[in-house]
Scaffold this motif. Structure first.
Motif, PDB file in Angstrom:
ATOM      1  N   TRP A 246      -3.513  -6.635  -9.451  1.00 48.38           N
ATOM      2  CA  TRP A 246      -4.591  -6.781  -8.466  1.00 48.38           C
ATOM      3  C   TRP A 246      -4.996  -8.240  -8.478  1.00 48.38           C
ATOM      4  O   TRP A 246      -5.112  -8.847  -9.557  1.00 48.38           O
ATOM      5  CB  TRP A 246      -5.790  -5.916  -8.843  1.00 48.38           C
ATOM      6  CG  TRP A 246      -6.860  -5.811  -7.777  1.00 48.38           C
ATOM      7  CD1 TRP A 246      -6.993  -4.819  -6.867  1.00 48.38           C
ATOM      8  CD2 TRP A 246      -7.946  -6.721  -7.541  1.00 48.38           C
ATOM      9  NE1 TRP A 246      -8.089  -5.048  -6.062  1.00 48.38           N
ATOM     10  CE2 TRP A 246      -8.689  -6.216  -6.458  1.00 48.38           C
ATOM     11  CE3 TRP A 246      -8.355  -7.917  -8.123  1.00 48.38           C
ATOM     12  CZ2 TRP A 246      -9.818  -6.856  -5.947  1.00 48.38           C
ATOM     13  CZ3 TRP A 246      -9.470  -8.570  -7.620  1.00 48.38           C
ATOM     14  CH2 TRP A 246     -10.191  -8.031  -6.547  1.00 48.38           C
ATOM     15  N   GLN A 266      -2.701  -6.659  -3.718  1.00 46.62           N
ATOM     16  CA  GLN A 266      -2.394  -5.745  -4.819  1.00 46.62           C
ATOM     17  C   GLN A 266      -0.967  -5.227  -4.672  1.00 46.62           C
ATOM     18  O   GLN A 266      -0.399  -5.229  -3.579  1.00 46.62           O
ATOM     19  CB  GLN A 266      -3.386  -4.581  -4.844  1.00 46.62           C
ATOM     20  CG  GLN A 266      -3.463  -3.792  -3.556  1.00 46.62           C
ATOM     21  CD  GLN A 266      -4.615  -2.806  -3.542  1.00 46.62           C
ATOM     22  OE1 GLN A 266      -5.538  -2.879  -4.321  1.00 46.62           O
ATOM     23  NE2 GLN A 266      -4.559  -1.853  -2.619  1.00 46.62           N
ATOM     24  N   SER A 270      -1.808   2.143  -6.888  1.00 42.36           N
ATOM     25  CA  SER A 270      -2.181   3.554  -6.757  1.00 42.36           C
ATOM     26  C   SER A 270      -1.687   4.434  -7.909  1.00 42.36           C
ATOM     27  O   SER A 270      -2.396   5.376  -8.304  1.00 42.36           O
ATOM     28  CB  SER A 270      -1.688   4.112  -5.419  1.00 42.36           C
ATOM     29  OG  SER A 270      -0.297   3.918  -5.267  1.00 42.36           O
ATOM     30  N   TRP A 381      -6.139   1.791  -1.702  1.00 42.50           N
ATOM     31  CA  TRP A 381      -5.438   1.383  -2.908  1.00 42.50           C
ATOM     32  C   TRP A 381      -3.931   1.279  -2.704  1.00 42.50           C
ATOM     33  O   TRP A 381      -3.217   0.716  -3.545  1.00 42.50           O
ATOM     34  CB  TRP A 381      -5.737   2.348  -4.044  1.00 42.50           C
ATOM     35  CG  TRP A 381      -7.069   2.103  -4.687  1.00 42.50           C
ATOM     36  CD1 TRP A 381      -8.201   2.838  -4.531  1.00 42.50           C
ATOM     37  CD2 TRP A 381      -7.413   1.031  -5.563  1.00 42.50           C
ATOM     38  NE1 TRP A 381      -9.235   2.302  -5.251  1.00 42.50           N
ATOM     39  CE2 TRP A 381      -8.772   1.173  -5.910  1.00 42.50           C
ATOM     40  CE3 TRP A 381      -6.698  -0.058  -6.101  1.00 42.50           C
ATOM     41  CZ2 TRP A 381      -9.438   0.295  -6.749  1.00 42.50           C
ATOM     42  CZ3 TRP A 381      -7.368  -0.932  -6.950  1.00 42.50           C
ATOM     43  CH2 TRP A 381      -8.714  -0.759  -7.260  1.00 42.50           C
TER      44      TRP A 381
END
Length: 699
Positions: A246, A266, A270, A381
């Motif tokens: 990230w 990112q 997940s 995400w």
């Protein structure tokens, strides 16, 4: 042993035990470490700490859920957590590893067993507390917990106009310098060397994201790993696994760009993140640094600005502490100084935002304390770039801000030029449509802005010349009608003759071809330009640092006399100095007032002193304003005086009288205005007669 001996021994024993019983007992201080070292390890003491069964269970679970796999044995995958102090591994049941206490690596099993032959009780207690805090951090920060410790590294980015410093602690811009602008404010007045404008530096500006985990965590607490991707892009990353990270990516284009691209990026997050939180929080705080010599005026033009998505630009109060809680979509947030701003523009609007502004009265090097807390919804995400921003750090230069209005967000006019206070709608239109284009055109080939103001003043006076000429000519006619107007007033005195007196006056005006409004209307038409200039000069960054004659900075007062100390009310408005251009403007204004009083048709004694006092009031008001503004008004008044004498030479009273005589012979055709005015007068007379009849009937 005889009887006396026995009695003597008994008495001696009694005295001895009595002395021991009643003698004061001195308390001897023994260091804890000595006590701990003298207590056998098998003796339980209160100084020894331990994790409770539930705490041990959570430690195993936190390392299992958020640690990194290091090996696989026959029964389970080993998970490890290490932050430089704690290095623990678990197989899902037991924990092994080390804890560093005071530079000594202690075996975790020995810490658990409280083996005081290998450590002191103080070390054992401290090790337990360190592991307890580490378990709590792992539970809150999850995969990001290892980045709570690290070394702060500074990464520099630079182009032709901006010099930035990025800190690995927080992963954000902590210092911004404008390479083409010098600061006018120097805390040490003895310094001769000019320093570049620093918009903010470490300690005065903090920016962080609230990463949307189950419990939000602030990026300001984390240590990022800097990666220079190319000569314009830097990635601040948090690699939580070998193939996952990230981060925040910064792009500073080459050349003269004041806009930094900022993306939340990112990769493969997940699989490692379990969170239903979809709100990316943004916390921004800045102590606004002084850049100009005069704090009062700079403070008055500094504020926290924000723009509603698809709507207007608003700001918090410039003069007092203020706050707002906005539940609307916000496109951008700006921390504005008089001539410089930091603006955060969100590609996807903020859903909510809280703003707070505080005036820093006791901080001589700072002006305001700004805080903005905003939220961007729908964080994904799985997206490679879940959020994008643009960060403008630069001057409040109108052409520059205007060019950025559609550059960063294509589907909306950002209205960044609203950061420049150019007055209300009419005055702002004059500034943006007329004054600024002329000013920039002249500045493109005239290097001295004092000359630019001179040429622009002549140009404005030339454009307004027809109105000025008409106004003076009308004043000449009214001045010649003054004796006849006086006769009418004397012939029809009192309130009861007001209608008749007004009719006679209108007939006189009609006969002479005069209009009492013709002298005022041209002046009223010039007022918007005067007010537009009043807002333009204090906001024109082009004048900042530009010298002319004795003025070292046309954007600041040109003080020739200064003093220390605070005089109530006077200092608040007038300041602690006398500005020469303002003084010249005042003297010229008094001269013009005298000339105007000589040529004016109205000679009301009560107004005479008021007219002479007005220039003094203007001096008190303008003394703290930019020298360029006083210089412009000074030039404008000089040209107006020259025009007045020129009009006197050109417009002869004999010619005016002859023209009035010719107008008197012409058949008069009533204008629509005059017809309506006469009709209103007739109605008023009829109403007055009716009221008089009723009053007589009551008697």
């Amino acid at each position: 042993m005889d009887k006396n001996t026995i009695i003597g021994l008994i008495l001696m024993a009694a005295v001895f035990f009595g002395f021991m019983w009643f003698a004061p007992k001195d308390k001897i201080e023994i260091p804890d470490e000595e006590i701990e070292n003298t207590i056998p390890a098998t003796v339980p003491v209160a100084a020894i700490d331990s994790l409770s069964p539930s705490e041990m269970k959570w430690l195993v679970r936190n390392i299992t859920d958020h640690g990194n796999p290091i090996a696989t044995n026959d029964s389970a995958t080993l998970m490890n957590y290490s932050n430089g102090v704690v290095n623990l591994t678990t197989d899902g049941k037991n924990v092994t590893g080390t804890v560093i206490v005071d530079g000594v690596a202690l075996d975790w099993n020995e810490v658990e067993e409280a083996d005081l032959s290998k450590m002191t009780a103080a070390q054992q207690r401290k090790a337990i507390e360190i592991v307890r805090e580490a378990s709590s951090e792992i539970g809150k920060y999850g995969k990001f917990a290892p980045f709570l410790t690290g070394t702060d590294t500074i990464v520099k980015m630079e182009n032709d106009v901006l010099a930035l410093e990025l800190s690995s602690k927080s992963g954000t811009v902590t210092r911004a310098e404008l390479k083409k602008y010098d600061t006018e404010y120097t805390p040490d007045e003895t310094k001769k060397r000019k320093e570049k404008v620093v918009i903010f530096e470490k300690g005065t500006n903090t920016f962080q994201f609230q990463i949307p985990l189950t419990q939000e965590i602030a990026t300001g607490d984390l240590y990022f790993q800097p990666q220079i991707l190319n000569d314009t892009t830097v990635l601040m990353s948090l690699p939580i696994a070998e193939d996952a990270y990230w981060g925040i990516e910064y792009t500073l284009p080459k050349g003269d760009s004041y806009v930094i691209g900022m993306r939340v990026v990112q990769k493969n997050m997940s699989p490692y993140i379990e969170s239903n939180n979809r709100n990316l929080g943004v916390d921004w705080h800045q102590e606004l640094m002084r850049q100009e010599k005069g704090k009062m005026f700079e403070e008055r033009n500094s504020a926290l600005y924000y723009k509603f998505a698809g709507g207007s630009v608003e700001n918090l109060s410039e003069n007092k502490n203020d706050s707002e809680d906005r539940q609307n979509k916000i496109r951008w947030i700006g921390f504005k100084n008089q001539f410089f701003s930091s603006v955060l523009i969100s590609d996807r609007p903020f859903n909510t935002a809280d703003f707070e502004s505080k005036v820093l009265k006791d901080r001589p090097y700072y002006l305001k304390d700004f805080t903005a807390q905003a939220v961007v919804n729908d964080y994904d995400w799985q997206a490679a770039v879940p959020a994008k921003f643009s960060l403008f750090i630069g001057p409040n230069l109108y052409p520059l801000l205007s060019s950025l209005d559609h550059q960063t967000v294509a589907d909306e006019d950002l209205n960044l030029t609203r950061l420049i206070p150019l007055g209300w709608s009419v005055f702002r239109w004059i500034n943006t449509g007329v004054i600024i284009p002329i000013f920039n055109f002249l500045g493109s080939f005239i290097s001295n802005y004092g000359i630019v103001i001179l040429v622009m003043t002549f140009f404005i006076k030339l454009v307004l010349f027809p109105l000025t000429y008409k106004s003076y000519k009308s004043q000449a006619v009214m001045r010649l009608l003054q004796p006849q107007m006086k006769e009418i007033n004397e012939k029809y005195p009192g309130q009861q003759n007001a209608m008749v007196r007004q009719q006679k006056m209108m007939a006189l005006y009609s006969k002479a071809g005069a209009n009492p409004m013709s002298g005022c209307l041209p002046m009223l038409l010039q007022m918007p330009i005067l007010f537009a200039m009043f807002t333009f000069f204090p906001s024109a960054i082009e004048l900042r640092g530009q010298s002319f004659l004795w003025a070292h900075d046309l954007a600041a007062p040109d003080a020739i006399i200064s003093w220390s100390g605070h005089i109530p009310l006077i200092t608040d408005y007038f300041g602690n100095h006398i500005s020469l251009f303002c003084l010249l403007m005042t003297i010229t204004n008094i001269v013009y007032t005298k000339i105007n009083m000589q040529t004016s048709a109205n000679q009301m004694p009560g107004m005479k002193w008021m007219m002479y006092l007005m220039p003094i009031f203007f001096m008190i008001f303008f003394n703290n304003y930019a020298a360029g503004l006083s210089y412009y008004y000074f030039l404008s008044l000089l040209i107006t005086i020259a025009q007045t004498y020129a009009f006197r030479y050109v417009i002869k009273e004999e010619d005016v009288k002859k023209k009035m005589a010719e107008n008197a012979k012409k058949p008069k055709k009533k204008s629509g205005f005059m017809a309506r005015l006469e009709e209103m007068q007739k109605q008023q007379q009829a109403m007055l007669r009716e009221q008089q009849k009723r009053a007589q009937s009551r008697r």
